[in-house]
Design a protein around this motif. Sequence first.
Motif, short mmCIF file in Angstrom:
data_model
loop_
_atom_site.label_atom_id
_atom_site.label_comp_id
_atom_site.label_asym_id
_atom_site.label_seq_id
_atom_site.Cartn_x
_atom_site.Cartn_y
_atom_site.Cartn_z
N THR A 25 0.84 -1.18 0.00
CA THR A 25 0.00 0.00 0.00
C THR A 25 0.88 1.24 0.00
N ALA A 26 0.55 2.23 -0.81
CA ALA A 26 1.36 3.45 -0.88
C ALA A 26 1.32 4.18 0.47
N PRO A 27 2.46 4.67 0.97
CA PRO A 27 2.47 5.38 2.25
C PRO A 27 1.75 6.71 2.12
N PRO A 28 1.24 7.24 3.22
CA PRO A 28 0.56 8.53 3.17
C PRO A 28 1.55 9.64 2.80
N LEU A 29 1.03 10.68 2.15
CA LEU A 29 1.84 11.81 1.73
C LEU A 29 1.37 13.08 2.43
N HIS A 30 2.24 14.06 2.51
CA HIS A 30 1.84 15.38 2.99
C HIS A 30 2.70 16.43 2.29
N TRP A 31 2.30 17.70 2.45
CA TRP A 31 3.01 18.78 1.79
C TRP A 31 4.16 19.26 2.66
N VAL A 32 5.32 19.47 2.03
CA VAL A 32 6.47 20.06 2.71
C VAL A 32 7.03 21.19 1.84
N ALA A 33 7.51 22.23 2.47
CA ALA A 33 8.21 23.28 1.74
C ALA A 33 9.51 22.72 1.21
N ALA A 194 4.99 10.95 4.53
CA ALA A 194 4.62 11.57 5.80
C ALA A 194 5.80 11.75 6.74
N THR A 195 6.86 10.98 6.54
CA THR A 195 8.04 11.11 7.39
C THR A 195 8.94 12.27 6.96
N SER A 196 8.69 12.84 5.81
CA SER A 196 9.51 13.95 5.32
C SER A 196 9.21 15.21 6.12
N ARG A 197 10.21 16.08 6.20
CA ARG A 197 10.03 17.33 6.94
C ARG A 197 10.97 18.38 6.38
N THR A 198 10.81 19.61 6.88
CA THR A 198 11.55 20.75 6.34
C THR A 198 12.36 21.43 7.43
N VAL A 199 13.59 21.83 7.06
CA VAL A 199 14.43 22.71 7.87
C VAL A 199 14.43 24.07 7.19
N VAL A 200 14.09 25.12 7.94
CA VAL A 200 14.17 26.48 7.43
C VAL A 200 15.43 27.13 8.01
N VAL A 201 16.20 27.79 7.15
CA VAL A 201 17.37 28.54 7.62
C VAL A 201 17.06 30.02 7.45
N GLN A 231 17.84 11.77 3.60
CA GLN A 231 17.10 11.46 4.83
C GLN A 231 15.65 11.93 4.77
N GLY A 232 15.23 12.42 3.61
CA GLY A 232 13.85 12.90 3.48
C GLY A 232 13.62 14.23 4.16
N ILE A 233 14.66 15.06 4.25
CA ILE A 233 14.56 16.36 4.89
C ILE A 233 14.87 17.44 3.87
N ALA A 234 13.95 18.37 3.69
CA ALA A 234 14.15 19.50 2.79
C ALA A 234 14.80 20.65 3.55
N VAL A 235 15.54 21.47 2.83
CA VAL A 235 16.13 22.69 3.39
C VAL A 235 15.64 23.86 2.54
N VAL A 236 15.03 24.86 3.18
CA VAL A 236 14.60 26.05 2.45
C VAL A 236 15.31 27.27 3.02
N ASN A 237 15.62 28.20 2.14
CA ASN A 237 16.46 29.34 2.46
C ASN A 237 15.60 30.57 2.72
N ALA A 238 15.57 31.02 3.97
CA ALA A 238 14.85 32.24 4.35
C ALA A 238 15.83 33.36 4.64
N GLY A 239 16.94 33.38 3.89
CA GLY A 239 17.90 34.46 4.03
C GLY A 239 17.50 35.67 3.22
N ILE A 240 17.77 36.86 3.76
CA ILE A 240 17.56 38.11 3.05
C ILE A 240 18.83 38.94 3.21
#
Length: 409
Positions: A25-33, A194-201, A231-240
Amino acid sequence: MNRFAGLATAALLTLSAAAPATAGTAPPLHWVASWQASPQPVWGADFLFPAGIPTALNDQTFRQTARISLGGPRLRVRLSNAYGTTPVRVGAASVAGSAGAVPVALSFDGQPGTLIAPGQERLSDPLHLPTRDLQAVQVDVYVPGPTPLQTFHWDGRQTSAIAPGDQTTRAALRDGTATTARLFLTGIDVEAPATSRTVVVIGDSITDGATASLDRDQRWTDHLAARLAPQGIAVVNAGISGGRLLRDGMGESALARFQRDVLDQPGVASVVVLVGINDISWPGTAFARNQPRPTLAQLQAGYGALIARAHARGVRVIGATLTPFAGALPGTPLDDYYRPDKDALRHQLNTWLREEAPFDDVIDLDAALRDPADPARLAAAFDSGDHLHPGDAGNRAMAEAVDLAVFGE
């Protein structure tokens, strides 16, 4: 069917619905940045640096490239009018899986375009466009009528283009004019396990990638994203660039934008805070000639406020020490950016960050980049040449200095 047989059948159906998914069965999905460019207000012509964009667009397409962190079966894009005083009408928008690929049209509530009210953003409908980790995608936005440009991201470190007419369906752009600013697009989310997640810098020009090689994804967050994607971890850049912790700079302060740029990002589980050097060094320069320098206690209180807000949302907070900057920005209108008394405050702050600050963990980027023979300076191998911003090798060293265990399980 008698009454008891009917009850038995109903019970079996209930148990079946509640049973765990079987193998295959396909694992559940969710939205990540998976990608971000924090919006900034466009400044006037009298500012120290040129904005690099026209004052308005009219019947024009803006095309830009963004390298996402994690891929997935579907994506959606976020368009912003955060600092506009008039609505922005988007006539059409599209995404291509790579430069030169045929774009796929986006929709907004089932329509090809959308109206973004002042101070608002719009999220596109999910688009079935399978992507892989660290894939570069191309996003087009067409505005049919006169559109004042009041919201942008100044330093994209990526060549974008403005072209006449609606070219959102064209693989090759015609008659484009280049810029390195970003317009409209502030985020790309992907559908991931669903195990994926995001790190914001969240940070300033050092995180924004001010001196990283153009069009080569050499920011320190890009290197960190490559380490964390398996590892299923996204990194998004919140630098200005020009960002500060306590006061507005070339964008709103980290305190003011923390909700939007960090806590509102889908799937956020951790935030890295690398900001404060402009708070220390801007006062007394052409940027803020008459502003007083913050005290150590004020900086500590600012960090503490971010930590409390993140923890209230269950988000892990990792601090980062401020990197060396002796001799910064020589031969520029900001050659007074460095002073020994400013560096003394940086040392005090770094000591507190390492030893007392209530972060969940700390990344010692000062130790990673400093010259062992002169710790007030960046090591020559990591210096971009302006003695403030790391070059490509320095950005890589920053990412490699991160113990990935700081992001938890």
